[in-house]
Design a protein around this motif. Structure first.
Motif, PDB file in Angstrom:
ATOM      1  N   ILE A   1     -10.260  -9.404   9.172  1.00  0.00           N
ATOM      2  CA  ILE A   1      -8.825  -9.197   9.360  1.00  0.00           C
ATOM      3  C   ILE A   1      -8.299 -10.129  10.461  1.00  0.00           C
ATOM      4  O   ILE A   1      -7.222 -10.707  10.341  1.00  0.00           O
TER       5      ILE A   1
ATOM      6  N   LEU B   1      -2.522  -8.729   7.927  1.00  0.00           N
ATOM      7  CA  LEU B   1      -2.836  -7.677   6.955  1.00  0.00           C
ATOM      8  C   LEU B   1      -2.638  -6.291   7.547  1.00  0.00           C
ATOM      9  O   LEU B   1      -2.511  -5.305   6.822  1.00  0.00           O
ATOM     10  N   VAL B   2      -2.654  -6.222   8.898  1.00  0.00           N
ATOM     11  CA  VAL B   2      -2.576  -4.902   9.539  1.00  0.00           C
ATOM     12  C   VAL B   2      -1.192  -4.292   9.339  1.00  0.00           C
ATOM     13  O   VAL B   2      -1.078  -3.093   9.067  1.00  0.00           O
TER      14      VAL B   2
ATOM     15  N   HIS C   1      -5.751  -6.110  -2.625  1.00  0.00           N
ATOM     16  CA  HIS C   1      -6.996  -6.741  -2.188  1.00  0.00           C
ATOM     17  C   HIS C   1      -7.244  -8.030  -2.936  1.00  0.00           C
ATOM     18  O   HIS C   1      -7.073  -8.106  -4.140  1.00  0.00           O
TER      19      HIS C   1
ATOM     20  N   MET D   1      -0.825  -2.432   6.192  1.00  0.00           N
ATOM     21  CA  MET D   1      -1.662  -1.234   6.177  1.00  0.00           C
ATOM     22  C   MET D   1      -0.999  -0.135   7.008  1.00  0.00           C
ATOM     23  O   MET D   1      -1.343   1.042   6.868  1.00  0.00           O
TER      24      MET D   1
ATOM     25  N   VAL E   1     -10.697   6.094   9.664  1.00  0.00           N
ATOM     26  CA  VAL E   1     -11.043   5.340  10.885  1.00  0.00           C
ATOM     27  C   VAL E   1     -11.200   6.313  12.056  1.00  0.00           C
ATOM     28  O   VAL E   1     -12.205   6.291  12.773  1.00  0.00           O
TER      29      VAL E   1
ATOM     30  N   HIS F   1     -15.487  -6.246   8.853  1.00  0.00           N
ATOM     31  CA  HIS F   1     -14.154  -5.905   8.337  1.00  0.00           C
ATOM     32  C   HIS F   1     -13.082  -6.317   9.339  1.00  0.00           C
ATOM     33  O   HIS F   1     -12.107  -6.996   8.999  1.00  0.00           O
TER      34      HIS F   1
ATOM     35  N   TRP G   1       0.857  -1.201   0.000  1.00  0.00           N
ATOM     36  CA  TRP G   1       0.000   0.000   0.000  1.00  0.00           C
ATOM     37  C   TRP G   1       0.882   1.235   0.000  1.00  0.00           C
ATOM     38  O   TRP G   1       1.849   1.312   0.756  1.00  0.00           O
TER      39      TRP G   1
ATOM     40  N   LEU H   1     -17.765  -0.774   2.055  1.00  0.00           N
ATOM     41  CA  LEU H   1     -17.407   0.266   3.027  1.00  0.00           C
ATOM     42  C   LEU H   1     -17.392   1.644   2.372  1.00  0.00           C
ATOM     43  O   LEU H   1     -17.978   2.597   2.893  1.00  0.00           O
TER      44      LEU H   1
ATOM     45  N   ARG I   1      -9.903   9.241  -2.330  1.00  0.00           N
ATOM     46  CA  ARG I   1      -9.737   7.798  -2.473  1.00  0.00           C
ATOM     47  C   ARG I   1     -10.386   7.287  -3.755  1.00  0.00           C
ATOM     48  O   ARG I   1      -9.885   6.358  -4.387  1.00  0.00           O
TER      49      ARG I   1
ATOM     50  N   HIS J   1      -6.789   5.661   4.932  1.00  0.00           N
ATOM     51  CA  HIS J   1      -7.458   4.637   5.733  1.00  0.00           C
ATOM     52  C   HIS J   1      -7.515   5.011   7.201  1.00  0.00           C
ATOM     53  O   HIS J   1      -8.579   5.052   7.804  1.00  0.00           O
ATOM     54  N   TRP J   2      -6.355   5.312   7.786  1.00  0.00           N
ATOM     55  CA  TRP J   2      -6.355   5.524   9.243  1.00  0.00           C
ATOM     56  C   TRP J   2      -7.002   6.849   9.608  1.00  0.00           C
ATOM     57  O   TRP J   2      -7.594   6.985  10.694  1.00  0.00           O
TER      58      TRP J   2
ATOM     59  N   VAL K   1     -18.095  -2.472   9.565  1.00  0.00           N
ATOM     60  CA  VAL K   1     -16.796  -2.309  10.209  1.00  0.00           C
ATOM     61  C   VAL K   1     -16.495  -3.514  11.091  1.00  0.00           C
ATOM     62  O   VAL K   1     -15.373  -4.028  11.100  1.00  0.00           O
TER      63      VAL K   1
ATOM     64  N   VAL L   1     -14.337  -3.791   0.650  1.00  0.00           N
ATOM     65  CA  VAL L   1     -13.812  -2.439   0.421  1.00  0.00           C
ATOM     66  C   VAL L   1     -14.864  -1.576  -0.275  1.00  0.00           C
ATOM     67  O   VAL L   1     -15.159  -0.450   0.138  1.00  0.00           O
TER      68      VAL L   1
HETATM   69  C1  HEM Z   1     -14.186   2.946  10.650  1.00  0.00           C
HETATM   70  C2  HEM Z   1     -13.608   1.832  10.501  1.00  0.00           C
HETATM   71  C3  HEM Z   1     -12.947   1.346   9.224  1.00  0.00           C
HETATM   72  C4  HEM Z   1     -13.248   1.606   7.916  1.00  0.00           C
HETATM   73  C5  HEM Z   1     -14.360   2.480   7.379  1.00  0.00           C
HETATM   74  C6  HEM Z   1     -12.301   0.888   7.107  1.00  0.00           C
HETATM   75  C7  HEM Z   1     -12.280   0.895   5.721  1.00  0.00           C
HETATM   76  C8  HEM Z   1     -11.363   0.262   4.947  1.00  0.00           C
HETATM   77  C9  HEM Z   1     -11.257   0.359   3.515  1.00  0.00           C
HETATM   78  C10 HEM Z   1     -12.182   1.194   2.634  1.00  0.00           C
HETATM   79  C11 HEM Z   1     -10.223  -0.405   3.134  1.00  0.00           C
HETATM   80  C12 HEM Z   1      -9.696  -0.527   1.733  1.00  0.00           C
HETATM   81  C13 HEM Z   1      -8.406   0.249   1.676  1.00  0.00           C
HETATM   82  C14 HEM Z   1      -8.179   0.875   0.373  1.00  0.00           C
HETATM   83  O1  HEM Z   1      -8.072   0.171  -0.652  1.00  0.00           O
HETATM   84  O2  HEM Z   1      -8.106   2.126   0.323  1.00  0.00           O
HETATM   85  C15 HEM Z   1      -9.653  -1.021   4.292  1.00  0.00           C
HETATM   86  C16 HEM Z   1      -8.584  -1.879   4.298  1.00  0.00           C
HETATM   87  C17 HEM Z   1      -7.989  -2.369   5.458  1.00  0.00           C
HETATM   88  N1  HEM Z   1      -8.358  -2.065   6.759  1.00  0.00           N
HETATM   89 FE1  HEM Z   1      -9.874  -0.944   7.324  1.00  0.00          FE
HETATM   90  N2  HEM Z   1     -11.451   0.208   7.931  1.00  0.00           N
HETATM   91  C18 HEM Z   1     -11.816   0.471   9.226  1.00  0.00           C
HETATM   92  C19 HEM Z   1     -11.224   0.009  10.376  1.00  0.00           C
HETATM   93  C20 HEM Z   1     -10.120  -0.811  10.407  1.00  0.00           C
HETATM   94  C21 HEM Z   1      -9.477  -1.298  11.599  1.00  0.00           C
HETATM   95  C22 HEM Z   1      -9.930  -0.994  13.032  1.00  0.00           C
HETATM   96  C23 HEM Z   1      -8.425  -2.076  11.197  1.00  0.00           C
HETATM   97  C24 HEM Z   1      -7.436  -2.832  12.044  1.00  0.00           C
HETATM   98  C25 HEM Z   1      -7.769  -3.803  12.826  1.00  0.00           C
HETATM   99  C26 HEM Z   1      -8.407  -2.066   9.755  1.00  0.00           C
HETATM  100  C27 HEM Z   1      -7.485  -2.724   8.971  1.00  0.00           C
HETATM  101  C28 HEM Z   1      -7.484  -2.743   7.601  1.00  0.00           C
HETATM  102  C29 HEM Z   1      -6.564  -3.520   6.811  1.00  0.00           C
HETATM  103  C30 HEM Z   1      -5.472  -4.419   7.359  1.00  0.00           C
HETATM  104  C31 HEM Z   1      -6.897  -3.286   5.473  1.00  0.00           C
HETATM  105  C32 HEM Z   1      -6.234  -3.937   4.234  1.00  0.00           C
HETATM  106  C33 HEM Z   1      -7.015  -5.178   3.929  1.00  0.00           C
HETATM  107  C34 HEM Z   1      -6.384  -5.961   2.814  1.00  0.00           C
HETATM  108  O3  HEM Z   1      -5.222  -6.349   2.960  1.00  0.00           O
HETATM  109  O4  HEM Z   1      -7.083  -6.177   1.816  1.00  0.00           O
HETATM  110  N3  HEM Z   1      -9.445  -1.290   9.300  1.00  0.00           N
HETATM  111  N4  HEM Z   1     -10.372  -0.586   5.392  1.00  0.00           N
END
Ligand code: HEM
Ligand code: HEM
Lengths: 229, 153
Positions: free
Chosen positions: A172, A183-184, A102, A187, A29, A168, A17, A113, A61, A25-26, A165, A110
């Motif tokens: 993970i 995966l974290v 992904h 990211m 969140v 999601h 990424w 969301l 995005r 992403h963060w 969420v 994704v």
């Molecule tokens: C409000 C909460 C969250 C939303 C709306 C959200 C949304 C998303 C989105 C849209 C993606 C796709 C990333 C991209 O292509 O731009 C993604 C990927 C990811 N998110 Fe979140 N996320 C949230 C919370 C979290 C949390 C709490 C974690 C950690 C535990 C997390 C870990 C990840 C990881 C590791 C990926 C990559 C997944 C992969 O490898 O395909 N996310 N998330």
């Protein structure tokens, strides 16, 4: 203008990424948590500012999905039903996948969301509270009753977002605990140690970032000002 | 002549008091009436905010909406007789503390009515920023009462 795949951040890591995807992403969140907190505590000015920030990030995005780095592009991860079914069949294999970016099933989550966040922000822009006191910047374009209806959709969509969420995060955790695939890490730091080097991320040129960020900031700003030119 | 007027006046007063007791006997009607008054207030407030968002607001519309709000707030003060709270069994967001802290409730209602009056005055001037600021003050005056005396959703 594709640039050849590079070794990821740090020795022996494959890029997964890019920085914009990780920051978006963060930041989303954190801002969604804050939007929730501020709505619950009647801090509606902050709730609107937070929503505008999410709006800008979301526009970025989506643009990045067309002109961003390879793993950010929709064309790289949106797959047809056959491919999704094939991948779903391999889900029970207890091994990290070789792919970078992904997988076909994760892509569905994704998209879901991103879509629900779009609905959340979109309805918020027009929402009106029961007192007619608090409202989104575009609410002058709808009647009181339409604004109330959109506020109700805003509430329902938040429930849907919460469910997504949770799914999601469970997905993970499933990868981490069952498939032993963290995966974290990628990211956060951007790269991973195992995988197919040849399929590593191709970074987008800096110029594309400037374009997407500028368009997102300007569009977000005009919408937050009620689209008055 | 004077006697006729006195008798007529007494008759009207008697009718009015009968009317009041009939109303008091039907909390349903009173609660519906005050909710309707508040809903008019809410809609009027949205029209004010719609205008405030525009670069050239219709100040006449802001003024008339603000006086509707002031008028309704004045009327609504009499639509909270004892027994028209949740204990009546009718769906209402009015909290029972309204009747235990009546002076505070009445003070907040008078304060909001005052802010609505100030908005009527502000709308007569051309200072759009001052109108917007007064609309926000009015909103805060409504919320001050809701946070204390109105049930959340
Ligand atoms: C409000 C909460 C969250 C939303 C709306 C959200 C949304 C998303 C989105 C849209 C993606 C796709 C990333 C991209 O292509 O731009 C993604 C990927 C990811 N998110 Fe979140 N996320 C949230 C919370 C979290 C949390 C709490 C974690 C950690 C535990 C997390 C870990 C990840 C990881 C590791 C990926 C990559 C997944 C992969 O490898 O395909 N996310 N998330
Ligand atoms: C992803 C971002 C957002 C989240 C998670 C979110 C969440 C929420 C929640 C939980 C509520 C409380 C619902 C209630 O208690 O009635 C709310 C209300 C509200 N939100 Fe948002 N919101 C977001 C974005 C926005 C945006 C961008 C705007 C407009 C600029 C906005 C405007 C409003 C308004 C006006 C209300 C009050 C509606 C009412 O009281 O019925 N929201 N939001």
């Amino acid at each position: 203008m594709p640039i050849p795949p590079k070794a990821g951040p740090g020795p022996g890591r494959i890029a997964v990424w890019d920085v914009p995807v990780r920051i978006v992403h963060w930041a989303i969140v954190g801002l969604i948590a804050f939007s929730w907190y501020s709505a619950e505590n009647h801090m509606m000015d902050w709730h609107r500012y937070s929503g505008f920030a999410i709006l800008g990030l979301l526009i970025f995005r989506i643009l990045w999905g067309f002109i961003g780095s390879s793993t950010a592009r929709f064309s790289a991860f949106v797959r047809g039903p056959a491919e999704i079914r094939r991948y779903a069949g391999t889900l029970r294999k207890r091994a990290p996948g070789a792919g970078v970016g992904h997988n076909p099933v994760g892509a569905l989550s994704v998209l879901a969301l991103l879509l629900v966040i779009m609905v959340q922000v979109g309805t918020g822009l027009f929402a009106v509270d029961v007192d007619g006191i608090e409202s989104g910047p575009l609410s002058e374009r709808v009647s009181f009753d339409q604004g109330r209806l959109l506020a109700e959709v805003h509430e329902i969509s938040f429930t849907v977002l919460q469910v997504l969420v949770v799914l999601h995060v469970f997905a993970i955790l499933f990868y981490l605990l069952y498939k032993r695939d963290n995966l974290v890490g990628p990211m956060i730091v951007g790269g991973r140690k195992t995988g197919d080097v040849a399929r590593g991320m191709t970074r987008a040129p800096r110029r594309n970032f400037v374009i997407a960020a500028t368009v997102a900031a300007v569009t977000g700003w005009f919408i937050s000002q009620g689209l008055h030119f | 002549m004077l006697r006729v007027i006195l008798i007529a006046g007494a008759g009207v007063a008697l009718l009015a008091s009968v009317g009041a007791s009939v109303q008091a006997a039907a909390p349903e009607t009173i609660i519906q009436a005050r909710k309707a008054k508040y809903r008019e207030i809410g809609k009027a407030f949205k029209s004010i905010n719609d205008e405030v968002k525009k670069s050239a607001p219709d100040r006449g519309l802001i003024g008339s909406s603000a006086s509707l709000i002031a008028g309704n707030l004045r009327q609504v003060g009499s639509l909270f007789p004892a027994g028209s709270g949740p204990s009546s069994g009718v769906r209402t967001k009015a909290l029972p503390t309204i009747w235990t802290k009546w002076p505070e409730f009445a003070r907040l209602n008078a304060a909001a009515t005052g802010e609505a009056g100030k908005l009527v005055l502000a709308s007569r001037g051309a200072d759009v920023a001052a109108i917007a600021a007064q609309a926000r003050s009015l909103g805060k005056a409504c919320q001050a009462c809701h946070q204390q005396f109105r049930d959340e959703d």
